[in-house]
Design a protein around this motif. Structure first.
Motif, mmCIF file in Angstrom:
data_model
loop_
_atom_site.group_PDB
_atom_site.id
_atom_site.type_symbol
_atom_site.label_atom_id
_atom_site.label_comp_id
_atom_site.label_asym_id
_atom_site.label_seq_id
_atom_site.Cartn_x
_atom_site.Cartn_y
_atom_site.Cartn_z
ATOM 1 N N ASP A 57 -5.422 -11.813 6.688
ATOM 2 C CA ASP A 57 -5.287 -11.479 5.285
ATOM 3 C C ASP A 57 -5.642 -10.222 4.974
ATOM 4 O O ASP A 57 -5.112 -9.497 4.161
ATOM 5 C CB ASP A 57 -5.717 -12.497 4.231
ATOM 6 N N LYS B 190 -3.313 -7.424 6.367
ATOM 7 C CA LYS B 190 -2.100 -7.502 5.458
ATOM 8 C C LYS B 190 -2.251 -6.931 4.040
ATOM 9 O O LYS B 190 -1.408 -5.987 3.642
ATOM 10 C CB LYS B 190 -1.554 -8.938 5.367
ATOM 11 N N GLN B 191 -3.446 -7.160 3.715
ATOM 12 C CA GLN B 191 -3.774 -6.626 2.389
ATOM 13 C C GLN B 191 -3.733 -4.809 2.345
ATOM 14 O O GLN B 191 -3.262 -4.023 1.687
ATOM 15 C CB GLN B 191 -5.015 -6.897 1.813
ATOM 16 N N LYS B 192 -4.431 -4.453 3.487
ATOM 17 C CA LYS B 192 -4.629 -2.995 3.713
ATOM 18 C C LYS B 192 -3.273 -2.436 3.999
ATOM 19 O O LYS B 192 -3.010 -1.166 3.516
ATOM 20 C CB LYS B 192 -5.716 -2.692 4.849
ATOM 21 N N LEU B 193 -2.607 -3.164 4.557
ATOM 22 C CA LEU B 193 -1.176 -2.575 4.822
ATOM 23 C C LEU B 193 -0.223 -2.280 3.587
ATOM 24 O O LEU B 193 0.385 -1.292 3.613
ATOM 25 C CB LEU B 193 -0.365 -3.305 6.192
ATOM 26 N N LYS B 194 -0.494 -3.235 2.915
ATOM 27 C CA LYS B 194 0.297 -3.383 1.500
ATOM 28 C C LYS B 194 -0.192 -2.266 0.576
ATOM 29 O O LYS B 194 0.632 -1.566 0.197
ATOM 30 C CB LYS B 194 0.063 -4.931 1.008
ATOM 31 N N GLU B 195 -1.630 -2.152 0.639
ATOM 32 C CA GLU B 195 -2.063 -1.018 -0.470
ATOM 33 C C GLU B 195 -1.697 0.292 0.138
ATOM 34 O O GLU B 195 -1.555 1.116 -0.738
ATOM 35 C CB GLU B 195 -3.592 -1.080 -0.327
ATOM 36 N N ASN C 200 0.814 0.998 1.891
ATOM 37 C CA ASN C 200 2.451 1.100 2.170
ATOM 38 C C ASN C 200 2.626 1.623 3.704
ATOM 39 O O ASN C 200 3.298 2.491 4.069
ATOM 40 C CB ASN C 200 3.232 2.121 1.545
ATOM 41 N N GLN D 93 3.567 0.644 7.840
ATOM 42 C CA GLN D 93 4.326 -0.299 8.809
ATOM 43 C C GLN D 93 3.447 -0.297 10.047
ATOM 44 O O GLN D 93 2.877 0.477 10.613
ATOM 45 C CB GLN D 93 5.496 0.376 9.144
#
Length: 510
Positions: A89, A92-97, A99, A101
């Protein structure tokens, strides 16, 4: 034969007592060991949970930004599942923040995550200046992080670019064996002089392996040492606590058998009395109460025997008369009315006599603390020693007259207090010597014991009625109100005589 049986019984009793004490010690040791093991187990469980939580959250604690992530973080954040790879998690959170890939690729640019069999060579070339690659698991896999595009460039040799070198040139932390450069719209690779070899978690060096072995062995040795220390600690604590309890157990057992004194024990000291303060005070109070009750009972028995002797003597005469009148009544030649009245008078006299004797008995027992009478000193001492059941006595009787005119109860309590102090103030029960002799104006009692004696401060203050050397200073102790009350009542004197060992008191009672 009887003596042999008694000796065998004593040996059996001592053996049973030793077994009971040994069993108690084992129970204490087992209890302490059990509780400390429970404590150690809970500590280890909590420590393991803490270590687990630490390593679980270490990625959050040490890597608060995606740009700081490295191969160690990726090993923790990405797990291999049956159906592919799974990101935790936090990643995933770091990738989302940011943006960003993320791809897991082999050395030919083929993606294993998120979709298999897709080649991202062209995507890497197009995003070469906004991509980071991180070695992952082995030399054939890498993690590619592609940030939002900020740079544009045109290359004429895309088809000829070595994808393996390209991926390698994007490695972080000088893991890249090559560096890429652009010249004349063409990409070329040069060797990186600062290149560092990647060490994967399953490819430790010999030094690192030896270090881990040392740490593992040290941890096991530390655990073994803790277990040994737990057992030793349990043994020491159980012995320190249980051994004084053996003393109190023996003391209470003595009291239950009518032995009104504390047993010898090296475990009875200031530390023990401080640790078991309430228990010590209670047993001392019980011992004192039983002793006083025993003395009082002896005194009551004395007056009861005296009362029975007197009543048997006084009733004998009227009973004889009644018997004689009854014989006369059996004759038909006499006046029955006359003798019936005489019998009635004698019966009334007996009733009044019994009431009077009962009243006198009550008055005598109520006043036995303050009146004087003649009593046998040697018999009184013998009865007292029998009541206490203490076996280290030596009585020297030099009396020219067996009886002394004084207060029997005061005398008994004074002697009991002296004996109690000798026993109470010595770890090992002392030998007590009592010498009694007559003097023209009274009775002399020489009291000696071979204990530790008394210091100068005690010697100076012990004649004060409220002075005590006991920790529990509630009305009893060595100088002793009871001793001084007895001496004062008999207009006597108290002297402390010099001696090499123990104490020597000379008491004169008049």
């Amino acid at each position: 034969m009887m003596l042999t049986i008694l000796n065998l019984f004593r040996q059996y009793e001592e053996k049973v007592t030793f077994i009971e004490v040994d069993d108690m010690n084992k129970r204490f040791t087992w209890k302490f060991t059990k509780y400390i093991f429970i404590f150690l187990t809970i500590t280890l469980i909590l420590a393991s949970i803490g270590i687990g939580l630490f390593f679980t959250n270490i990625s959050k604690l040490a890597y608060n930004d995606l740009n700081t992530t490295d191969d160690f973080y990726m090993d923790i954040a990405i797990s291999k599942e049956d159906n592919g790879y799974e990101l935790n998690d936090d990643l995933k959170q770091k990738l989302k923040e940011n943006n960003v890939q993320l791809y897991i690729i082999d050395n030919q640019g083929n993606a294993l995550y998120p979709k298999k069999n897709k080649n991202i060579k062209n995507k890497l070339i197009d995003n070469i200046y906004n991509t980071r690659t991180i070695p992952f698991k082995n030399d054939h896999l890498s993690v590619a992080l592609i940030y939002p595009q900020k740079y544009k460039h045109n290359l004429n040799n895309k088809e000829n670019i070595d994808i393996n070198k390209l991926i390698n040139s994007l490695y972080i932390n000088n893991y890249n064996a090559y560096q890429h450069i652009e010249k004349n719209n063409k990409m070329m690779f040069i060797e990186n002089p600062a290149h560092q070899k990647v060490v994967y978690t399953n490819e430790f060096t010999e030094i690192e392996n030896n270090t881990f072995k040392f740490l593992a062995i040290s941890y096991l040795l530390l655990l073994l040492l803790n277990i040994i220390l737990v057992i030793m600690f349990a043994l020491i604590i159980s012995r320190r606590i249980s051994k004084p309890l053996f003393f109190y157990n023996d003391w209470i057992e003595n009291l239950s058998k009518g032995k009104l004194f504390k047993p010898s024990s090296k475990h009875y000291n200031k530390r023990t009395k401080k640790l078991f303060k309430e228990l010590n005070a209670s047993v001392e109070k019980l011992n004192l109460q039983l002793t006083e009750d025993k003395i009082y009972q002896n005194q009551i028995n004395y007056y009861r025997e005296k009362w029975l002797s007197q009543i048997s003597h006084d009733l004998k005469s009227p009973l004889t008369s009644i018997y004689g009148y009854a014989r006369l009544l059996s004759s038909e030649t006499i006046d029955t009315k006359k003798y019936a009245l005489l019998i009635s008078d004698k019966a009334s006299y007996m009733t009044e006599l019994i009431d009077s004797l009962n009243k006198n008995f009550k008055q005598e027992t109520d006043q036995m603390n303050v009146h004087k009478e003649a009593f046998n000193v040697s018999e009184t001492l013998a009865q007292l020693i029998k009541s206490i059941q203490y076996n280290k006595f030596e009585i020297n009787n030099h009396l020219s007259s067996k009886e002394f005119y004084g207060n029997k109860l005061y005398f008994e309590r004074m002697m009991m207090n002296l004996i109690d102090n000798s026993i109470d103030h010595n770890k090992q029960n002392p030998k007590i010597q009592i010498t009694i002799q007559n003097q023209e104006d009274g009775l002399i009692v020489d009291y000696k014991d071979d204990g530790k004696g008394i210091n100068k401060t005690t010697e100076k203050n012990m004649l004060h009625s409220n002075f005590t050397t006991k920790d529990n200073k509630e009305g009893h102790g060595i100088g002793c109100t009871i001793i001084m009350d007895c001496i004062s009542f008999h207009n006597g004197t108290f002297k402390i005589l010099p001696t090499k060992k123990g104490v020597h008191f000379r008491i004169l009672l008049k």
